[in-house]
Motif scaffolding. Sequence first.
Motif, short mmCIF file in Angstrom:
data_model
loop_
_atom_site.label_atom_id
_atom_site.label_comp_id
_atom_site.label_asym_id
_atom_site.label_seq_id
_atom_site.Cartn_x
_atom_site.Cartn_y
_atom_site.Cartn_z
N THR A 1 -4.21 -5.26 12.25
CA THR A 1 -3.71 -4.24 13.17
C THR A 1 -2.28 -3.85 12.82
OG1 THR A 1 -5.12 -5.11 14.93
CG2 THR A 1 -3.28 -3.70 15.58
N PHE A 2 -1.44 -4.83 12.58
CA PHE A 2 -0.04 -4.56 12.23
C PHE A 2 0.06 -3.68 10.99
CE2 PHE A 2 3.45 -5.78 9.40
CZ PHE A 2 4.54 -5.36 10.14
N ASN A 3 -0.65 -4.07 9.93
CA ASN A 3 -0.53 -3.33 8.67
C ASN A 3 -1.21 -1.97 8.75
OD1 ASN A 3 0.74 -5.14 6.43
ND2 ASN A 3 -0.59 -6.51 7.59
N LEU A 4 -2.27 -1.84 9.51
CA LEU A 4 -2.94 -0.55 9.65
C LEU A 4 -2.03 0.45 10.36
CD1 LEU A 4 -5.46 1.19 9.28
CD2 LEU A 4 -6.30 0.27 11.47
N ILE A 5 -1.39 0.00 11.44
CA ILE A 5 -0.50 0.89 12.20
C ILE A 5 0.69 1.32 11.34
CG2 ILE A 5 1.07 1.02 14.16
CD1 ILE A 5 -0.86 -0.77 15.69
N LEU A 6 1.33 0.37 10.68
CA LEU A 6 2.50 0.70 9.87
C LEU A 6 2.11 1.53 8.65
CD1 LEU A 6 5.46 -0.19 10.49
CD2 LEU A 6 3.73 -1.42 11.76
N TYR A 7 0.93 1.26 8.09
CA TYR A 7 0.48 2.06 6.94
C TYR A 7 0.27 3.51 7.33
CZ TYR A 7 -2.70 4.05 3.50
OH TYR A 7 -3.29 4.87 2.58
N LEU A 8 -0.39 3.74 8.45
CA LEU A 8 -0.61 5.11 8.91
C LEU A 8 0.70 5.79 9.25
CD1 LEU A 8 -3.76 4.64 11.18
CD2 LEU A 8 -3.67 5.63 8.89
N PHE A 9 1.61 5.04 9.87
CA PHE A 9 2.87 5.65 10.29
C PHE A 9 3.74 6.02 9.09
CE2 PHE A 9 7.32 5.48 11.61
CZ PHE A 9 7.32 6.34 12.69
N PHE A 10 4.04 5.03 8.23
CA PHE A 10 4.95 5.29 7.11
C PHE A 10 4.25 5.92 5.92
CE2 PHE A 10 7.43 1.98 9.32
CZ PHE A 10 8.65 2.65 9.40
N TRP B 1 1.58 8.12 6.10
CA TRP B 1 1.02 9.44 6.33
C TRP B 1 1.79 10.27 7.35
CZ3 TRP B 1 -2.77 11.12 3.21
CH2 TRP B 1 -3.46 10.16 2.48
N LEU B 2 2.26 9.66 8.44
CA LEU B 2 2.85 10.43 9.53
C LEU B 2 4.35 10.63 9.40
CD1 LEU B 2 0.85 8.89 12.51
CD2 LEU B 2 0.38 11.01 11.27
N GLY C 1 0.76 16.24 12.03
CA GLY C 1 0.95 14.89 11.52
C GLY C 1 2.30 14.71 10.86
N HIS C 2 3.35 15.23 11.48
CA HIS C 2 4.71 15.07 10.96
C HIS C 2 5.56 14.43 12.05
CE1 HIS C 2 8.34 16.12 8.61
NE2 HIS C 2 8.90 16.22 9.82
N ILE C 3 6.07 13.23 11.78
CA ILE C 3 6.91 12.52 12.74
C ILE C 3 8.29 12.34 12.13
CG2 ILE C 3 7.30 10.33 13.95
CD1 ILE C 3 4.32 10.01 14.22
N SER C 4 9.29 12.77 12.86
CA SER C 4 10.68 12.55 12.48
C SER C 4 11.30 11.62 13.52
CB SER C 4 11.44 13.88 12.43
OG SER C 4 12.81 13.66 12.17
N THR C 5 11.61 10.42 13.11
CA THR C 5 12.15 9.43 14.06
C THR C 5 13.53 9.82 14.56
OG1 THR C 5 12.93 8.13 12.16
CG2 THR C 5 10.80 7.53 13.10
N GLU C 6 14.20 10.71 13.84
CA GLU C 6 15.53 11.17 14.29
C GLU C 6 15.43 12.28 15.33
OE1 GLU C 6 14.56 11.01 11.17
OE2 GLU C 6 15.77 9.43 10.24
N ASP C 7 14.28 12.96 15.40
CA ASP C 7 14.13 14.10 16.31
C ASP C 7 12.76 14.04 16.99
OD1 ASP C 7 16.61 15.84 15.65
OD2 ASP C 7 15.76 15.39 13.69
N TRP C 8 12.62 13.12 17.93
CA TRP C 8 11.36 13.01 18.67
C TRP C 8 11.24 14.17 19.67
CZ3 TRP C 8 7.44 9.74 17.74
CH2 TRP C 8 7.70 8.59 16.98
N PRO C 9 10.04 14.66 19.90
CA PRO C 9 9.85 15.70 20.92
C PRO C 9 10.17 15.14 22.31
CG PRO C 9 7.92 15.55 19.47
CD PRO C 9 8.78 14.36 19.18
N LEU D 1 0.81 -1.22 0.00
CA LEU D 1 0.00 0.00 0.00
C LEU D 1 0.85 1.27 0.00
CD1 LEU D 1 -2.70 -1.06 2.62
CD2 LEU D 1 -2.99 -0.89 0.14
N VAL D 2 2.03 1.22 0.61
CA VAL D 2 2.89 2.40 0.71
C VAL D 2 3.91 2.44 -0.42
CG1 VAL D 2 4.60 3.60 2.13
CG2 VAL D 2 2.56 2.62 3.19
N PHE D 3 4.73 1.40 -0.54
CA PHE D 3 5.77 1.38 -1.57
C PHE D 3 5.19 1.06 -2.94
CE2 PHE D 3 8.29 0.37 2.28
CZ PHE D 3 9.22 1.39 2.20
N GLY D 4 4.14 0.26 -2.97
CA GLY D 4 3.60 -0.20 -4.25
C GLY D 4 3.00 0.89 -5.10
N VAL D 5 2.69 2.04 -4.52
CA VAL D 5 2.11 3.15 -5.29
C VAL D 5 3.12 4.27 -5.50
CG1 VAL D 5 -0.21 2.64 -4.47
CG2 VAL D 5 1.20 4.25 -3.20
#
Length: 607
Positions: free
Chosen positions: A405-414, A416-417, A570-578, A112-116
């Motif tokens: 659940t696994f795919n929904l969480i990862l889809y939203l994270f990678f 959109w967020l 809705g912007h998450i940077s894994t290198e710079d968490w609040p 869903l994420v990479f395939g498009v």
Amino acid sequence: YTSYPFREADLAETHEGEVDIASPKSFPKSFVLWKPSMANLSGKEILLVPRLFMALLSVIFLDGSLWILVCHSRLRSQMPRQSNSRETPSALNFSLGPPIEVIVLASSWPCLVFGVRPFTNNLEAMVLACLLVIVVMEARFTTDVYKTNHLVGKAMYIGDKPSLLLIGATCSVGVFVRFTFAFFAFPIVIIFLWHRWKQMGFQLKCHFHDVLWMAFSFLLISCAFIWVDAQYYSWQTKLACDDDSTCGERSETKLCNIFKYIAPFNAFRYNSKSANLAEHGLHPRITHAAVNMPMLFGPLALVGFGSIAQSMRNMAKGRRKEHSVDSSYSFTKNVCQWTIFSGLLVLSCAPHQEPRFLLPSIVPLVFLYGRKVVGYGEVENSTDSVTHQQNQSKMASALLAVWITFNLILYLFFGWLHQGGVLPSLLHLPGSGSDQPRNEVLAQSPRAFIYFKTYMPPTFLTLVGRSYGVCDTSEREFEGTCSDDLHHQTKVILDLQGANSSALLGVLRKWLPCHSPEIGDRDNDAGKRRFLHLVSPAAVILQLLEENDESRATMIWGEYSMILTRYYHGHISTEDWPAFDGSVKTFLGQLKLDTYAVSCLEYGREI
């Protein structure tokens, strides 16, 4: 595309592991189709049209290939074996609906994420899936012909030439999409040839026949790609040379220069140097197996690891599963297992390991464990007792819930967020077809946008590079072209990537000099630049502030003031968490990308 100055060095050092096919530095150029009419498209259209096209391709070549693999490998064995026709058996009745494996693939977050997205990894997965289909169907045909007619020799050659040519051509396309395709495809070709030669009695003339026709089509297609790339880069070099006749002579396509246009070789040479990979980040060799596989495929990877452990235990105890000698499912299962193992093993040897590099494994993984991961068990166990099947069905709902659940969480994270504010920020740049700044000073002043602590902004969204020039830290600290842009007052995007705050200060002082005697001398240039735009995660911005209130902030260096002009939630940077101060609301409020107008203190009141 964003306009980049052509550099012949790009031919030798391709960032194969980092760029996608939408990048101006993509390889090979024979895959990039450009028409002048695209210059009239908006940023949103340039974003959406390739994604819709790639979504269509993924349905055809990923979902479609898996559908054929499942039906042909598992249902063909139930068909009468007297036919040696290549026609699709009646078991491949698409009116019955998609198999469970296809639904699992379509619901996976990598698909869903990479395939498009127009990544070369996505194309690599598609070509590999096509190769699997060709090999499995041809292997089954070889078995049927051998068992039915006991043909060895010329009669066998006549029917096999098209398939052998197709396999060679498919391998060539895959290698020129990404050189890592060879790591996944090698065991497929080897097992296929072994299967054929075993059926035909390991005759030397059969070996020579098969290798000759596959190599012929592989080299033919490869030469076509090399020729197109050579023509493209020779033309680019001539444009770069302008009226320099000496340079033009050197840029002519000659036989001795053809080797530098072989994209897979250049990509392999670049990625084989640790110094080059260090620029993109180095990882432990176990990252792919321990982190990337579970993160990409979740339950699929865990079931796969468990299956490997079970097989090793069975081998240690001397147990061995019996398979039908002519089982098409058994052949496909072996091919898929070795494909995953080979790709994972070789890619793990490189010190730079990104999750998307393993994307070609998705179709083999779903074929092997797609049923099991949602509680349906393997086809081999479909004849087990009714009680066993009832016990499996009790776990199906729980396993299905885990998968969703696994795919929904990862889809939203990678999807959109993760770095989710970068695209909206580009779409709202002045001159990119969006709304203009309301403030008169912001609207009239020359514009420069600094992206700090974000991923590389996809600048094709700014009207295909016609509105904004682009500079990054690789261009010798913004010298050369970037300096020219400064003096000519063009709109510029400065990509600082993951640079530190000292680099940010250096860029600010270069592009927005405060208390500088040169401002009066350059009244028509940098002196007119009263402010810059700084685009960065909110958590990073907080570290740059000295004083802060709702309307204005002062930066820690005391030279600049900042005003918030726009933000994107809705912007998450894994290198710079609040930083978490105990308040969930405050923490979530900092998960955004901020755009600030940065000005010298003496000009701050005008904005």
